[in-house]
Design an enzyme around this catalytic site. Structure first.
Site, short mmCIF file in Angstrom:
data_model
loop_
_atom_site.label_atom_id
_atom_site.label_comp_id
_atom_site.label_asym_id
_atom_site.label_seq_id
_atom_site.Cartn_x
_atom_site.Cartn_y
_atom_site.Cartn_z
N ALA A 163 0.85 -0.98 -0.05
CA ALA A 163 -0.07 -0.14 -0.19
C ALA A 163 0.83 1.21 -0.16
O ALA A 163 2.08 1.13 0.43
CB ALA A 163 -0.85 -0.08 1.17
N GLY B 246 0.42 -4.69 1.02
CA GLY B 246 -0.61 -4.96 0.34
C GLY B 246 -0.57 -5.80 -1.23
O GLY B 246 -1.39 -6.17 -1.59
N GLU C 266 -0.80 -9.26 -0.19
CA GLU C 266 -2.25 -9.46 -0.09
C GLU C 266 -2.90 -9.54 -1.32
O GLU C 266 -3.91 -10.55 -1.74
CB GLU C 266 -2.82 -8.49 0.87
CG GLU C 266 -2.16 -8.67 2.33
CD GLU C 266 -2.57 -7.23 3.10
OE1 GLU C 266 -2.27 -6.26 2.79
OE2 GLU C 266 -3.09 -7.42 4.34
N GLU D 90 4.25 -4.69 7.38
CA GLU D 90 3.53 -3.46 8.09
C GLU D 90 3.98 -3.31 9.38
O GLU D 90 3.95 -2.28 9.70
CB GLU D 90 2.07 -3.85 7.93
CG GLU D 90 1.45 -3.92 6.89
CD GLU D 90 1.33 -5.30 5.91
OE1 GLU D 90 2.37 -6.24 6.32
OE2 GLU D 90 0.92 -5.50 5.03
N1 DAK Z 1 4.57 3.11 -0.65
C1 DAK Z 1 5.01 4.43 -1.46
N2 DAK Z 1 6.12 4.49 -2.18
C2 DAK Z 1 6.99 3.44 -2.30
C3 DAK Z 1 6.61 2.20 -1.49
C4 DAK Z 1 5.31 2.11 -0.94
N3 DAK Z 1 4.81 0.98 -0.42
N4 DAK Z 1 7.35 1.31 -1.81
C5 DAK Z 1 8.40 2.09 -2.68
N5 DAK Z 1 7.97 3.38 -2.78
C6 DAK Z 1 8.67 4.18 -3.66
C7 DAK Z 1 9.92 5.00 -2.91
O1 DAK Z 1 9.58 5.83 -1.96
C8 DAK Z 1 10.68 5.52 -4.06
O2 DAK Z 1 10.05 6.71 -4.39
P1 DAK Z 1 11.15 8.01 -4.77
O3 DAK Z 1 11.93 8.01 -3.48
O4 DAK Z 1 11.95 7.48 -6.00
O5 DAK Z 1 9.94 9.05 -5.12
C9 DAK Z 1 10.61 4.45 -5.08
O6 DAK Z 1 9.30 3.76 -4.94
C10 DAK Z 1 11.51 3.50 -5.34
O7 DAK Z 1 11.76 2.99 -4.18
P2 DAK Z 1 13.21 2.87 -3.40
O8 DAK Z 1 14.11 3.93 -3.83
O9 DAK Z 1 13.21 2.71 -2.01
O10 DAK Z 1 13.85 1.34 -3.86
P3 DAK Z 1 14.75 0.17 -3.21
O11 DAK Z 1 15.11 -0.73 -4.32
O12 DAK Z 1 16.10 0.99 -2.60
O13 DAK Z 1 14.11 -0.33 -2.01
C11 DAK Z 1 11.97 -1.48 -1.29
C12 DAK Z 1 13.00 -1.23 -2.73
C13 DAK Z 1 10.75 -2.17 -1.77
C14 DAK Z 1 12.67 -2.46 -0.34
C15 DAK Z 1 11.63 -0.17 -0.60
O14 DAK Z 1 11.21 0.60 -1.42
C16 DAK Z 1 10.65 -0.60 0.42
O15 DAK Z 1 11.17 -1.01 1.66
N6 DAK Z 1 9.33 0.07 0.39
C17 DAK Z 1 8.26 -0.16 1.33
C18 DAK Z 1 7.77 -1.53 1.39
C19 DAK Z 1 6.83 -1.87 2.33
O16 DAK Z 1 6.97 -1.51 3.62
N7 DAK Z 1 5.34 -2.20 1.91
C20 DAK Z 1 4.39 -2.43 2.69
C21 DAK Z 1 3.76 -1.09 2.65
S1 DAK Z 1 2.46 -1.24 3.87
C22 DAK Z 1 -4.31 -0.93 6.13
C23 DAK Z 1 -4.57 -1.01 4.74
C24 DAK Z 1 -3.43 -1.35 3.98
C25 DAK Z 1 -2.23 -1.90 4.77
C26 DAK Z 1 -2.32 -1.53 6.09
C27 DAK Z 1 -3.16 -1.38 6.87
N8 DAK Z 1 -5.38 -0.39 7.12
C28 DAK Z 1 -6.11 0.77 6.45
C29 DAK Z 1 -5.69 -0.74 8.23
C30 DAK Z 1 -1.13 -2.14 4.02
C31 DAK Z 1 0.08 -1.75 4.36
C32 DAK Z 1 1.27 -1.97 3.45
O17 DAK Z 1 1.15 -2.31 2.44
#
Ligand code: DAK
Length: 262
Positions: free
Chosen positions: A68, A113, A116, A136
Site C-alpha cells: 500500500a 498490500g 495480499e 507492516e
Molecule cells: N509506498 C509508497 N512509495 C513506495 C513504496 C510504498 N509501499 N515502496 C516504494 N516506494 C517508492 C519509494 O518511496 C521510491 O520513491 P522515490 O523516492 O523515488 O520518489 C520508489 O518507490 C523506489 O523505491 P526505493 O528507492 O525505496 O527502492 P529500493 O530498491 O531502494 O527499495 C523496497 C525497494 C521495496 C525495499 C523499498 O522501497 C521499501 O521498503 N518499500 C516499502 C515496502 C513496504 O513496507 N511495503 C508495505 C507497505 S505497508 C491498512 C491498509 C493497508 C495496509 C495496512 C493497513 N489499513 C487501512 C488498516 C497495508 C500496508 C502496506 O502494504
C-alpha cells in the site's frame, strides 16, 4: 485526452487477460487511484464473456507491488484508514471472486498490500528476483487487506504469524518451499511461462474450470462433508453442459474437443 498514464493496463488476447499495475516510479505501490482503477478493471473483466484466465503482474522488472502507498497512508486519520482498508478489501474480494482462474506473476517486490493482492489470486508464480513479505509492523501497522487471513490459509497459521510478526522478507526459492509460490522462473521468462500455463488452462472446458474454481473456493470455507456435497452438485450439473458432452464424445471419437463455453 488525459496525459496521465493509466495506473492499470489490461490486454486480452485469446481468452487470456494480462492486468498490469502500472506505477513503476513508486514500485507499483497501491494508492487510492490505483485501487479505484483496479476496481473498474476487475468489474469490466468480470462482465467479459471472452475471459478465460487472468494474469496479474507489475510494470517494470523490479517490482510486482511494493505494498500500500505509505506516503498516502502517512496522512490518514482512522476514518480515512477505514475507508482505504474497505476499498482494498473490496478490490481483493472482487479479484478473488472472478469466476475464472487468476494467476499472479510476481516479478519482484511483493510486499504488504502487494502480497495480499497476490494471495487473492488462485496461483502464484515468482520471478527469481521476487521478494515476498508482510512488513507492516516495521511501520507500526498490521496487514490491512486480508493478509492475516489469506496468508494463514495459504501457508499455515504458524508460518504466516512468523512472517507477519517479524516482517521478514522471503526470497523466491523459499517462497516456493513454503507453498507461497508454485514455481520460480528467471525474471525475463516469467510472463511467457505464465502465459503458456494460462493458454493451457484457456484451452480446457471453460464451464468445468469455472465450476472447479467455485467448488475449491466454497469448500475451503466449509467443513469437508459440506465441501464434498458441493462437489457432487457441481459435478452433476456439468452433465447439463454441452461442453461436457462434447469433451467426452471427442475422447471416444479420438479427436480434440471443441468447447463452446456452454
Ligand atoms: N509506498 C509508497 N512509495 C513506495 C513504496 C510504498 N509501499 N515502496 C516504494 N516506494 C517508492 C519509494 O518511496 C521510491 O520513491 P522515490 O523516492 O523515488 O520518489 C520508489 O518507490 C523506489 O523505491 P526505493 O528507492 O525505496 O527502492 P529500493 O530498491 O531502494 O527499495 C523496497 C525497494 C521495496 C525495499 C523499498 O522501497 C521499501 O521498503 N518499500 C516499502 C515496502 C513496504 O513496507 N511495503 C508495505 C507497505 S505497508 C491498512 C491498509 C493497508 C495496509 C495496512 C493497513 N489499513 C487501512 C488498516 C497495508 C500496508 C502496506 O502494504
Amino acid at each position: 485526452m488525459s496525459d496521465v498514464a493509466p495506473s492499470v493496463i489490461v490486454e486480452l488476447e485469446h481468452g487470456v487477460a494480462v492486468l498490469t499495475v502500472n506505477r513503476p516510479a513508486a514500485l507499483n505501490a497501491l494508492n487510492s487511484t490505483v485501487l479505484l482503477e483496479l476496481e473498474q478493471a476487475i468489474a469490466a473483466l468480470a462482465a467479459d464473456p471472452a475471459l478465460r484466465v487472468l494474469i496479474v503482474t507489475g510494470a517494470g522488472s523490479k517490482s510486482f507491488i511494493a505494498g500500500a502507498d505509505i506516503v498516502e497512508m502517512s496522512g490518514y486519520t482512522p476514518q480515512a484508514a477505514r475507508r482505504f482498508a474497505t476499498l482494498g478489501h473490496r478490490v481483493l474480494a472482487a479479484l478473488e471472486a472472478l469466476p475464472v482462474p487468476v494467476i499472479a506473476a510476481v516479478n519482484g517486490f511483493c510486499l504488504g498490500g502487494g502480497c495480499e493482492l497476490a494471495l487473492a489470486c488462485d496461483l502464484i508464480y515468482a520471478a527469481d528476483n521476487a521478494r515476498f513479505g508482510q512488513p507492516e509492523v516495521n511501520l507500526g501497522l498490521m496487514p490491512g487487506f486480508g493478509g492475516t487471513q489469506r496468508l494463514a490459509r495459504r501457508i499455515g497459521a504458524a508460518r504466516a504469524a512468523e512472517l507477519i510478526y517479524t516482517a521478514r522478507q522471503v526470497k523466491a526459492e523459499e517462497a516456493r518451499t513454503i507453498g507461497l509460490a508454485l514455481e520460480v522462473y528467471p525474471n525475463a521468462e516469467l510472463l511467457q511461462k505464465v502465459r503458456e500455463l494460462a493458454a493451457g488452462i484457456a484451452s480446457k472446458g471453460p464451464v468445468a474450470v469455472r465450476a472447479a474454481k467455485l467448488a475449491i473456493a466454497r469448500g475451503l470455507d466449509a467443513p469437508l462433508s459440506v465441501g464434498n456435497a458441493l462437489e457432487v452438485e457441481a459435478f452433476a450439473n456439468l452433465f447439463d453442459s454441452a461442453d461436457a458432452r462434447e469433451g467426452m464424445i471427442a475422447f471416444v471419437e479420438k479427436r480434440t474437443a471443441q468447447f463452446r463455453n456452454a
